[in-house]
Design a protein around this motif. Structure first.
Motif, mmCIF file in Angstrom:
data_model
loop_
_atom_site.group_PDB
_atom_site.id
_atom_site.type_symbol
_atom_site.label_atom_id
_atom_site.label_comp_id
_atom_site.label_asym_id
_atom_site.label_seq_id
_atom_site.Cartn_x
_atom_site.Cartn_y
_atom_site.Cartn_z
ATOM 1 N N LYS A 376 49.095 40.025 33.153
ATOM 2 C CA LYS A 376 49.064 39.014 32.087
ATOM 3 C C LYS A 376 50.080 37.906 32.366
ATOM 4 C CE LYS A 376 51.925 41.840 28.979
ATOM 5 N NZ LYS A 376 51.989 42.506 27.660
ATOM 6 N N SER A 377 50.290 37.632 33.659
ATOM 7 C CA SER A 377 51.381 36.742 34.050
ATOM 8 C C SER A 377 51.021 35.263 34.029
ATOM 9 C CB SER A 377 51.897 37.127 35.438
ATOM 10 O OG SER A 377 50.847 37.046 36.397
ATOM 11 N N LYS A 378 49.807 34.890 34.529
ATOM 12 C CA LYS A 378 49.525 33.460 34.660
ATOM 13 C C LYS A 378 48.028 33.241 34.795
ATOM 14 C CE LYS A 378 50.801 29.376 37.373
ATOM 15 N NZ LYS A 378 51.517 28.876 38.576
ATOM 16 N N ASP A 379 47.517 32.345 33.998
ATOM 17 C CA ASP A 379 46.112 31.955 34.085
ATOM 18 C C ASP A 379 45.803 31.395 35.468
ATOM 19 O OD1 ASP A 379 43.530 31.529 33.074
ATOM 20 O OD2 ASP A 379 44.008 29.468 32.500
ATOM 21 N N GLU A 380 44.688 31.848 36.047
ATOM 22 C CA GLU A 380 44.201 31.409 37.365
ATOM 23 C C GLU A 380 45.040 31.937 38.528
ATOM 24 O OE1 GLU A 380 41.303 30.005 37.711
ATOM 25 O OE2 GLU A 380 41.002 29.786 35.561
ATOM 26 N N ARG A 381 45.918 32.873 38.288
ATOM 27 C CA ARG A 381 46.674 33.472 39.389
ATOM 28 C C ARG A 381 45.761 34.402 40.186
ATOM 29 N NH1 ARG A 381 52.023 37.473 38.972
ATOM 30 N NH2 ARG A 381 52.388 37.637 41.218
ATOM 31 N N ALA A 382 45.771 34.273 41.523
ATOM 32 C CA ALA A 382 44.952 35.112 42.403
ATOM 33 C C ALA A 382 45.783 36.299 42.911
ATOM 34 C CB ALA A 382 44.422 34.298 43.573
ATOM 35 N N LEU A 383 45.225 37.496 42.808
ATOM 36 C CA LEU A 383 45.891 38.719 43.246
ATOM 37 C C LEU A 383 45.035 39.442 44.273
ATOM 38 C CD1 LEU A 383 46.891 40.093 39.709
ATOM 39 C CD2 LEU A 383 48.381 38.824 41.283
ATOM 40 N N LEU A 384 45.681 39.956 45.289
ATOM 41 C CA LEU A 384 45.001 40.783 46.288
ATOM 42 C C LEU A 384 45.149 42.250 45.876
ATOM 43 C CD1 LEU A 384 43.572 41.216 49.039
ATOM 44 C CD2 LEU A 384 45.865 41.264 50.084
ATOM 45 N N LEU A 385 44.036 42.894 45.545
ATOM 46 C CA LEU A 385 44.051 44.292 45.145
ATOM 47 C C LEU A 385 43.443 45.157 46.238
ATOM 48 C CD1 LEU A 385 42.734 44.198 41.448
ATOM 49 C CD2 LEU A 385 45.044 43.768 42.283
ATOM 50 N N GLU A 386 44.075 46.308 46.466
ATOM 51 C CA GLU A 386 43.448 47.345 47.280
ATOM 52 C C GLU A 386 42.909 48.400 46.319
ATOM 53 O OE1 GLU A 386 44.284 50.277 51.120
ATOM 54 O OE2 GLU A 386 45.963 49.349 50.070
ATOM 55 N N ASP A 390 34.458 54.980 45.618
ATOM 56 C CA ASP A 390 33.392 55.706 46.325
ATOM 57 C C ASP A 390 33.878 56.228 47.682
ATOM 58 O OD1 ASP A 390 30.858 56.780 46.535
ATOM 59 O OD2 ASP A 390 29.968 54.958 47.383
ATOM 60 N N LYS A 391 35.063 56.829 47.667
ATOM 61 C CA LYS A 391 35.659 57.489 48.829
ATOM 62 C C LYS A 391 35.986 56.535 49.974
ATOM 63 C CE LYS A 391 33.469 61.939 47.859
ATOM 64 N NZ LYS A 391 32.633 63.047 48.377
ATOM 65 N N LYS A 392 36.214 55.267 49.646
ATOM 66 C CA LYS A 392 36.666 54.328 50.684
ATOM 67 C C LYS A 392 37.566 53.275 50.054
ATOM 68 C CE LYS A 392 32.650 51.250 50.408
ATOM 69 N NZ LYS A 392 31.535 50.634 51.169
ATOM 70 N N TYR A 393 38.357 52.620 50.895
ATOM 71 C CA TYR A 393 39.296 51.600 50.444
ATOM 72 C C TYR A 393 38.689 50.211 50.668
ATOM 73 C CZ TYR A 393 42.786 55.320 50.299
ATOM 74 O OH TYR A 393 43.471 56.476 50.014
ATOM 75 N N ASP A 394 38.835 49.350 49.663
ATOM 76 C CA ASP A 394 38.380 47.968 49.764
ATOM 77 C C ASP A 394 39.496 47.040 49.309
ATOM 78 O OD1 ASP A 394 35.669 48.478 50.557
ATOM 79 O OD2 ASP A 394 35.241 49.060 48.484
ATOM 80 N N LYS A 395 39.501 45.833 49.855
ATOM 81 C CA LYS A 395 40.414 44.787 49.390
ATOM 82 C C LYS A 395 39.598 43.709 48.700
ATOM 83 C CE LYS A 395 44.417 45.277 52.439
ATOM 84 N NZ LYS A 395 44.081 46.570 53.062
ATOM 85 N N VAL A 396 40.052 43.320 47.500
ATOM 86 C CA VAL A 396 39.336 42.317 46.701
ATOM 87 C C VAL A 396 40.350 41.322 46.145
ATOM 88 C CG1 VAL A 396 37.445 43.875 46.092
ATOM 89 C CG2 VAL A 396 39.470 43.754 44.617
ATOM 90 N N ILE A 397 39.859 40.137 45.852
ATOM 91 C CA ILE A 397 40.674 39.104 45.208
ATOM 92 C C ILE A 397 40.313 39.051 43.724
ATOM 93 C CG2 ILE A 397 41.275 36.665 45.071
ATOM 94 C CD1 ILE A 397 42.287 37.917 47.592
ATOM 95 N N LEU A 398 41.311 39.287 42.873
ATOM 96 C CA LEU A 398 41.142 39.198 41.434
ATOM 97 C C LEU A 398 41.843 37.948 40.941
ATOM 98 C CD1 LEU A 398 40.363 40.551 38.649
ATOM 99 C CD2 LEU A 398 42.669 41.544 38.677
ATOM 100 N N THR A 399 41.109 37.056 40.296
ATOM 101 C CA THR A 399 41.698 35.836 39.745
ATOM 102 C C THR A 399 41.845 35.993 38.241
ATOM 103 O OG1 THR A 399 40.677 34.483 41.493
ATOM 104 C CG2 THR A 399 41.485 33.336 39.515
ATOM 105 N N LEU A 400 43.073 35.997 37.772
ATOM 106 C CA LEU A 400 43.344 36.215 36.356
ATOM 107 C C LEU A 400 42.795 35.053 35.515
ATOM 108 C CD1 LEU A 400 47.045 37.495 36.493
ATOM 109 C CD2 LEU A 400 44.927 38.837 36.538
ATOM 110 N N LYS A 401 42.398 35.387 34.297
ATOM 111 C CA LYS A 401 41.890 34.370 33.387
ATOM 112 C C LYS A 401 42.390 34.686 31.980
ATOM 113 C CE LYS A 401 37.597 32.348 31.599
ATOM 114 N NZ LYS A 401 36.112 32.406 31.631
ATOM 115 N N ARG A 402 43.001 33.681 31.343
ATOM 116 C CA ARG A 402 43.436 33.853 29.962
ATOM 117 C C ARG A 402 42.200 33.943 29.083
ATOM 118 N NH1 ARG A 402 46.855 30.091 29.739
ATOM 119 N NH2 ARG A 402 48.775 31.310 29.900
ATOM 120 N N ARG A 403 41.985 35.118 28.486
ATOM 121 C CA ARG A 403 40.742 35.364 27.760
ATOM 122 C C ARG A 403 40.859 35.122 26.265
ATOM 123 N NH1 ARG A 403 38.929 40.989 28.487
ATOM 124 N NH2 ARG A 403 41.130 41.580 28.575
ATOM 125 N N ILE A 404 42.085 34.981 25.773
ATOM 126 C CA ILE A 404 42.263 34.762 24.352
ATOM 127 C C ILE A 404 43.531 33.954 24.104
ATOM 128 C CG2 ILE A 404 43.572 36.859 23.874
ATOM 129 C CD1 ILE A 404 40.796 35.316 21.687
#
Length: 404
Positions: A376-386, A390-404
Motif C-alpha cells: 500500500k506504498s505508492k500508486d503505480e509502483r511496479a513490484l517484481l514478485l516471485e 502449480d509446483k513451479k516458480y514464476d516471476k511477475v510484475i505487479l503494478t500497484l493501483k490505489r483502489r479507494i
C-alpha cells in the motif's frame, strides 16, 4: 480486522465473578511500563499463565473477557475446574464449544491478575497466528482495563499502567468522555459523510480491530458512497465477514478532526444483527494509533494527544491480495483471496499461490508487516514478485493501483 466481533458479543456474558476480575500493580509501585509489539495493527504483549509461558496475547478493548484462542494451551498449563459451554446462534445449525476456566494466575511483568478466568476455544477459528505472522495465544480485554489507567504510546511501543488516582501530566491531553457498557468502551462522535452530511454515531472503541472505522448500519440507512470496493472485512465463527471499503470525509473526536478515513461497511446480513447495546459501528486502532491514548474506565474517560503519525494519509492495500503467514516459523506467505478486477487478478495470481520474494528480497526475511507496507506504498509502483504456483516458480510484475 474484525476477527471476533460475533464471538465476543456472546462471551461477554460468560463471566465467573465480574466484580472480582481485574489486574493490580505489584507492591508499592506507582506505575509499570509494559513493552508491546504492533503487528498488522494488533497490540501484542507477553504474559504468563499459571507460571507457564510466555504467551503472546492481543490487547483488545472490544473483548468482554479473556479469550484463549489456542486450544493447545490446555495441555501446557494446569487448569482445574473448567467447564464446557456451547456457543450457538452464530451459524445455521451449528454449535461451537469453549471451555470456561476458574480464576487463573496471569502475570504480566509488574502486574498480576486477581480472580481473572478465561474462555478457551476448542478450535482455533480465527487463525490469528497466521494473520499476524507470529504465534498468538489469545485476547486480553476488559479485565486488564477495568481498574487500571492504561496509557498506550504507539511511538515507542510502550504501555504504562497505574492506578487512576496516580494519573499525571494530563494538561496537554484532550479529555474525551466515554461510557463503559457491558464491559466495552463507547464514545459518541460526529462523522461527515461524502457529500457533507454530518451524522452523530455511537461507536465501540476497539483497539483489537485493525481497521480505522467500521459503520454497521450505513448501507441500510444511507446506501454506499459512490466509490467503494468489495472486501473481506474479518472473520467470525461461521466464516468471513463480507462487505465494502470506502472513505468518510471526516471523523471528529473531541477537538480532533481526522480527514479522509478508510471505512469498512459490513454487508446487510451482518448489519441486521441485534446488539444488546445499540451502536453504529466501531473505531479501531487505525485511528487510535495516531494518538497517545489513556483509558480510564473508572472515570469513564479517554485522554488523547496527537502523535507523529497523526497526519499520515490513510491508504488501503493496492494489490488486491489477501494473505496469511504459514508453515514453520510463519515464513511462507500464502494468498488466501484475490479481488476480481484488482492488479493481482489482472496478472493471474490465485488463491493458494505463495509469494516467495518481492523485488528479489525473500519474504521470509521481511515479515508480514513489511509486506503490508510495500503493498500500500505508492500508486503505480511496479513490484517484481516471485510466485510459487502449480509446483513451479514464476516471476511477475505487479503494478500497484490505489483502489479507494
Amino acid at each position: 480486522m474484525q476477527k471476533c466481533i460475533w464471538l465476543t458479543a456472546i462471551l461477554c456474558y460468560i463471566v465467573l465473578s465480574s466484580s472480582a476480575q481485574h489486574f493490580v500493580i505489584n507492591s508499592a509501585r506507582k506505575n509499570v511500563n509494559i513493552p508491546f509489539k504492533l503487528v498488522r495493527n494488533m497490540v501484542v504483549i507477553k504474559l504468563h499463565i499459571n507460571d507457564k509461558g510466555p504467551y503472546n496475547f492481543i490487547l483488545d478493548t472490544g473483548v468482554g473477557i479473556m479469550i484463549i484462542t489456542e486450544p493447545k494451551l490446555v495441555d501446557s498449563i494446569v487448569i482445574p475446574n473448567k467447564r464446557t459451554i456451547k456457543l450457538s446462534g452464530l451459524a445455521e445449525g451449528e454449535d461451537y464449544e469453549a471451555l470456561v476456566t476458574a480464576p487463573l494466575d496471569i502475570q504480566i511483568p509488574g502486574v498480576n491478575s486477581e480472580g481473572v478466568g478465561a474462555a478457551i476455544l476448542k478450535q482455533d477459528y480465527f487463525n490469528l497466528s497466521g494473520y499476524v505472522g507470529m504465534p498468538i495465544h489469545g485476547l486480553l480485554g476488559y479485565d486488564f482495563f477495568s481498574e487500571l489507567a492504561v496509557k498506550i504510546n504507539f511511538e515507542d511501543s510502550t504501555i504504562t499502567v497505574c492506578k487512576p488516582h496516580d494519573l499525571s501530566k494530563l494538561r496537554k491531553m484532550h479529555k474525551v468522555p466515554i461510557s463503559i457498557e457491558e464491559k466495552k468502551p463507547y464514545l459518541e462522535t460526529t462523522i461527515t459523510y461524502p457529500g457533507g452530511k454530518k451524522i452523530k454515531n455511537k461507536l465501540v472503541i476497539d483497539i483489537g480491530a485493525g481497521h480505522p472505522l467500521s459503520l454497521e448500519n450505513l448501507i441500510t440507512k444511507n446506501g454506499l458512497p459512490s466509490k467503494f470496493i468489495a472486501a473481506n472485512l474479518g472473520v467470525a465463527l461461521n466464516g468471513p465477514i463480507t462487505g465494502f471499503i470506502s472513505r468518510m470525509q471526516e471523523v471528529d473526536i473531541g477537538k480532533y478532526k481526522i480527514k479522509n478515513v478508510i471505512t469498512s461497511f459490513p454487508d446487510i446480513d451482518y448489519a441486521k444483527r441485534q446488539f444488546s447495546i445499540q451502536r453504529d459501528g466501531n473505531m479501531g486502532i487505525g485511528i487510535l494509533k495516531r494518538f497517545h491514548v489513556i483509558f480510564d474506565y473508572s472515570n469513564s474517560t479517554m485522554y488523547l494527544k496527537s502523535n507523529r503519525f497523526f497526519k499520515n494519509p490513510y491508504e488501503f492495500d493496492m494489490s488486491g491480495m489477501e494473505y496469511f503467514a504459514g508453515g514453520e516459523n510463519y515464513q511462507h506467505l500464502i494468498i488466501s483471496r484475490v479481488s476480481p478486477g484488482s492488479p493481482a487478478a489482472d496478472i493471474g495470481l490465485e488463491k493458494d499461490d505463495e509469494i516467495v520474494s518481492i523485488n528479489l528480497k525473500p519474504v521470509s526475511q521481511m515479515g508480514i508487516e513489511e509486506v503490508d507496507g510495500i503493498l500500500k506504498s505508492k500508486d503505480e509502483r511496479a513490484l517484481l514478485l516471485e510466485i510459487y504456483h502449480d509446483k513451479k516458480y514464476d516471476k511477475v510484475i505487479l503494478t500497484l493501483k490505489r483502489r479507494i
